[in-house]
Design a protein around this motif. Structure first.
Motif, mmCIF file in Angstrom:
data_model
loop_
_atom_site.group_PDB
_atom_site.id
_atom_site.type_symbol
_atom_site.label_atom_id
_atom_site.label_comp_id
_atom_site.label_asym_id
_atom_site.label_seq_id
_atom_site.Cartn_x
_atom_site.Cartn_y
_atom_site.Cartn_z
ATOM 1 N N MET A 21 12.806 72.567 54.546
ATOM 2 C CA MET A 21 11.986 71.604 53.436
ATOM 3 C C MET A 21 13.235 70.757 52.653
ATOM 4 S SD MET A 21 9.532 74.373 51.719
ATOM 5 C CE MET A 21 10.924 75.691 51.299
ATOM 6 N N GLN A 22 12.747 69.469 52.246
ATOM 7 C CA GLN A 22 13.528 68.690 51.891
ATOM 8 C C GLN A 22 12.593 67.788 50.632
ATOM 9 O OE1 GLN A 22 16.664 67.943 52.095
ATOM 10 N NE2 GLN A 22 16.909 69.316 53.895
ATOM 11 N N PRO A 23 13.362 67.345 49.519
ATOM 12 C CA PRO A 23 12.770 66.778 48.751
ATOM 13 C C PRO A 23 11.968 65.466 49.285
ATOM 14 C CG PRO A 23 14.835 67.070 47.884
ATOM 15 C CD PRO A 23 14.704 67.511 49.474
ATOM 16 N N GLY A 24 10.936 64.877 48.517
ATOM 17 C CA GLY A 24 10.364 63.623 49.065
ATOM 18 C C GLY A 24 11.386 62.391 48.612
ATOM 19 N N PRO A 25 10.897 61.094 49.135
ATOM 20 C CA PRO A 25 11.733 60.009 48.875
ATOM 21 C C PRO A 25 12.378 59.832 47.657
ATOM 22 C CG PRO A 25 9.867 59.481 50.295
ATOM 23 C CD PRO A 25 9.522 60.919 49.773
ATOM 24 N N HIS A 26 11.270 59.940 46.667
ATOM 25 C CA HIS A 26 11.765 59.762 45.371
ATOM 26 C C HIS A 26 12.085 61.018 44.575
ATOM 27 C CE1 HIS A 26 10.358 56.002 45.686
ATOM 28 N NE2 HIS A 26 9.343 56.089 45.665
ATOM 29 N N ASN A 27 11.934 62.397 45.109
ATOM 30 C CA ASN A 27 11.993 63.508 44.610
ATOM 31 C C ASN A 27 11.317 63.715 43.148
ATOM 32 O OD1 ASN A 27 12.941 66.332 44.320
ATOM 33 N ND2 ASN A 27 14.799 65.954 43.702
ATOM 34 N N ALA A 28 10.106 63.326 43.148
ATOM 35 C CA ALA A 28 9.322 63.212 42.099
ATOM 36 C C ALA A 28 7.788 63.309 42.479
ATOM 37 C CB ALA A 28 9.209 61.622 41.345
ATOM 38 N N ILE A 29 6.902 63.548 41.471
ATOM 39 C CA ILE A 29 5.419 63.674 41.698
ATOM 40 C C ILE A 29 4.913 62.706 42.533
ATOM 41 C CG2 ILE A 29 4.746 62.785 39.451
ATOM 42 C CD1 ILE A 29 2.938 65.260 39.551
ATOM 43 N N THR A 30 5.278 61.401 42.393
ATOM 44 C CA THR A 30 4.819 60.152 42.713
ATOM 45 C C THR A 30 4.975 60.196 44.382
ATOM 46 O OG1 THR A 30 6.873 59.131 42.432
ATOM 47 C CG2 THR A 30 4.988 58.703 40.982
ATOM 48 N N ASP A 31 5.835 61.434 45.094
ATOM 49 C CA ASP A 31 5.747 61.363 46.276
ATOM 50 C C ASP A 31 4.340 62.016 47.008
ATOM 51 O OD1 ASP A 31 8.244 60.512 46.816
ATOM 52 O OD2 ASP A 31 9.357 62.355 46.160
ATOM 53 N N VAL A 32 3.798 62.497 46.123
ATOM 54 C CA VAL A 32 2.453 62.904 46.449
ATOM 55 C C VAL A 32 1.177 61.827 46.711
ATOM 56 C CG1 VAL A 32 0.386 64.440 45.991
ATOM 57 C CG2 VAL A 32 2.617 65.216 45.472
ATOM 58 N N PRO A 33 0.693 61.572 47.876
ATOM 59 C CA PRO A 33 0.022 60.352 48.014
ATOM 60 C C PRO A 33 -1.172 60.513 46.844
ATOM 61 C CG PRO A 33 0.342 61.298 50.160
ATOM 62 C CD PRO A 33 1.078 62.291 48.955
ATOM 63 N N GLY A 34 -1.331 59.183 46.215
ATOM 64 C CA GLY A 34 -2.355 58.958 45.369
ATOM 65 C C GLY A 34 -2.137 59.162 43.941
ATOM 66 N N VAL A 35 -0.854 59.606 43.586
ATOM 67 C CA VAL A 35 -0.208 59.942 42.414
ATOM 68 C C VAL A 35 0.422 58.825 41.812
ATOM 69 C CG1 VAL A 35 1.051 61.366 40.839
ATOM 70 C CG2 VAL A 35 -0.372 62.311 42.552
ATOM 71 N N LEU A 36 0.274 57.939 40.629
ATOM 72 C CA LEU A 36 0.767 57.210 39.840
ATOM 73 C C LEU A 36 1.346 57.669 38.552
ATOM 74 C CD1 LEU A 36 -1.519 54.190 40.592
ATOM 75 C CD2 LEU A 36 0.159 55.161 42.150
ATOM 76 N N VAL A 37 2.424 57.138 38.194
ATOM 77 C CA VAL A 37 2.786 57.582 36.669
ATOM 78 C C VAL A 37 3.377 56.384 36.159
ATOM 79 C CG1 VAL A 37 4.745 58.882 35.815
ATOM 80 C CG2 VAL A 37 3.689 60.022 37.486
ATOM 81 N N GLY A 38 3.138 56.343 34.696
ATOM 82 C CA GLY A 38 3.368 55.236 33.947
ATOM 83 C C GLY A 38 3.862 56.051 32.601
ATOM 84 N N GLN A 39 4.715 55.475 31.706
ATOM 85 C CA GLN A 39 5.353 56.062 30.532
ATOM 86 C C GLN A 39 5.665 54.957 29.513
ATOM 87 O OE1 GLN A 39 7.554 59.889 31.277
ATOM 88 N NE2 GLN A 39 8.496 58.364 32.668
ATOM 89 N N VAL A 40 5.676 55.320 28.444
ATOM 90 C CA VAL A 40 5.714 54.568 27.242
ATOM 91 C C VAL A 40 6.551 55.276 26.315
ATOM 92 C CG1 VAL A 40 5.049 53.298 25.100
ATOM 93 C CG2 VAL A 40 3.927 52.853 27.286
ATOM 94 N N GLU A 41 7.659 54.722 25.439
ATOM 95 C CA GLU A 41 8.265 55.540 24.522
ATOM 96 C C GLU A 41 8.975 54.835 23.576
ATOM 97 O OE1 GLU A 41 10.900 54.293 27.452
ATOM 98 O OE2 GLU A 41 9.587 55.713 27.926
ATOM 99 N N ARG A 42 9.124 55.412 22.246
ATOM 100 C CA ARG A 42 9.918 54.575 21.239
ATOM 101 C C ARG A 42 11.070 55.545 20.950
ATOM 102 N NH1 ARG A 42 7.168 50.929 16.839
ATOM 103 N NH2 ARG A 42 9.249 50.833 16.403
ATOM 104 N N LEU A 43 12.280 54.971 20.815
ATOM 105 C CA LEU A 43 13.706 55.797 20.450
ATOM 106 C C LEU A 43 13.981 55.064 19.288
ATOM 107 C CD1 LEU A 43 15.183 56.107 24.263
ATOM 108 C CD2 LEU A 43 13.451 57.684 22.856
#
Length: 349
Positions: free
Chosen positions: A1-23
């Motif tokens: 077993m290996q991590p996916g290309p991004h080692n992120a949840i977006t490696d699961v087909p059909g999953v997109l992630v967007g984020q907004v923050e203020r620091l």
């Protein structure tokens, strides 16, 4: 077993992630949106004693809803639940949702939501996510790398005396399927043991965490006034685990339940009365093939493999959240990152 290309949840087909923050002071907060344009079967399991959630009842296997369009993870405590409304409107404008009429946009988007407590972390109780942040986050969603640490809902997160944040990880199973996790680490408990080791690092895949070693620094002192408002600390770890294995609603809910083991391996204590620990699960497979069921004896082996992978991937995501978090200055003092608190924990990278 290996991590996916991004080692992120977006490696699961059909999953997109967007984020907004203020620091920028007095802000220290943000919003994270997981968008599933083709919808996904979803489940949820809430175990913390102080949860802040929206639209979780729909996900019960005994209810009729068949899938979700997006999931929102946000700062702002209960105020942050308002960000889901903007996500719904964004989806409505694109005709994504449960069809309730004949018109192109006669839809009701399904957007379950969970929030963390980060009010006043940046100095102002009212400096919290605006409803529009939800629309901004989903508009920015992609299937690329996920920004970790002080991003999205992880902007104001902390784990006891250390800076918490957003974390993600994935794994490709031997049969070619993918499991991913996304987490916002904002825990009352600690992610490190008495020697300063990250609890979850032992579950790294291959060389993922071999650059870590036991640090020589003493643990940072407990920060006074972890919240600017009086009273006990208020926290919450919220997460999403996802797979492209076709699961029915009951099997997806079971995936969320087992994933809480991933929290317990990485944070101690967990599920306290001042945490609202909540985990969503997603099955993104949209083909017509039969979905795996917990009542099918022939499916149990595959289900247990996916569930174990989900819990372990969530543990790894927590480690990535802590390793990518950056120290922040607040009106009550510095919240140090793991890297700044334990510099000797890192071998030459």
């Amino acid at each position: 077993m290996q991590p996916g290309p991004h080692n992120a949840i977006t490696d699961v087909p059909g999953v997109l992630v967007g984020q907004v923050e203020r620091l920028d002071a007095p802000y220290l907060t943000g919003t994270t949106v997981v968008h599933v344009p083709q919808t996904a079967v979803a489940g949820v399991d809430v175990r913390g004693g102080a949860p802040g959630t929206r639209e979780t009842d729909l996900l019960s296997p005994v209810n009729s809803n068949g899938g979700v369009n997006a999931i929102v993870l946000s700062g702002g405590s209960a105020f942050g639940l308002d960000t889901a409304g903007a996500v719904m409107r964004w989806l409505e404008e694109r005709g994504e949702g449960v069809r309730v009429g004949q018109g192109e946009y006669d839809v009701v988007p399904i957007v379950p939501t969970a929030v963390i407590f980060d009010l006043a972390r940046g100095g102002d109780f009212k400096a919290r996510p605006e409803p529009s942040w939800g629309a901004d986050a989903i508009a920015a969603a992609s299937d690329g790398p996920v920004a970790l640490g002080n991003h999205g809902a992880g902007a104001g997160a902390r784990a006891r005396s250390l800076k918490g944040g957003a974390g993600s990880a994935s794994v490709r199973l031997d049969d070619g399927t993918t499991v991913g996790a996304l987490v916002i680490v904002n825990a009352a408990g600690s992610t490190v043991d008495a020697d300063g080791n990250l609890y979850g690092a032992r579950l790294g895949l291959g060389a993922e965490f071999t650059h870590l070693r036991t640090p020589t620094e003493p643990p940072p002192a407990a920060a006074p006034g972890r919240n600017l408002i009086p009273g006990p600390s208020m926290n919450t770890v919220i997460a999403i685990v996802a797979t492209d294995v076709p699961l029915d609603k009951a099997a997806t809910q079971r995936m969320a339940m087992v994933a809480h083991d991933g929290l317990a391996r990485a944070i101690d204590p967990i599920h306290t009365l001042v945490d609202g620990d909540s985990i969503f699960a997603l099955s993104t497979r949209t083909t017509d093939e039969p979905r795996l069921s917990v009542t099918d004896p022939t499916a149990l082996g595959q289900l247990e493999t996916v569930y174990a992978a989900g819990a372990r991937t969530l543990t790894r995501a927590i480690v990535h959240a802590m390793l990518n978090a950056e120290s922040v200055e607040t009106p009550t003092g510095t919240i140090p990152s793991y890297r700044d608190a334990y510099p000797s924990a890192f071998r030459d990278e």
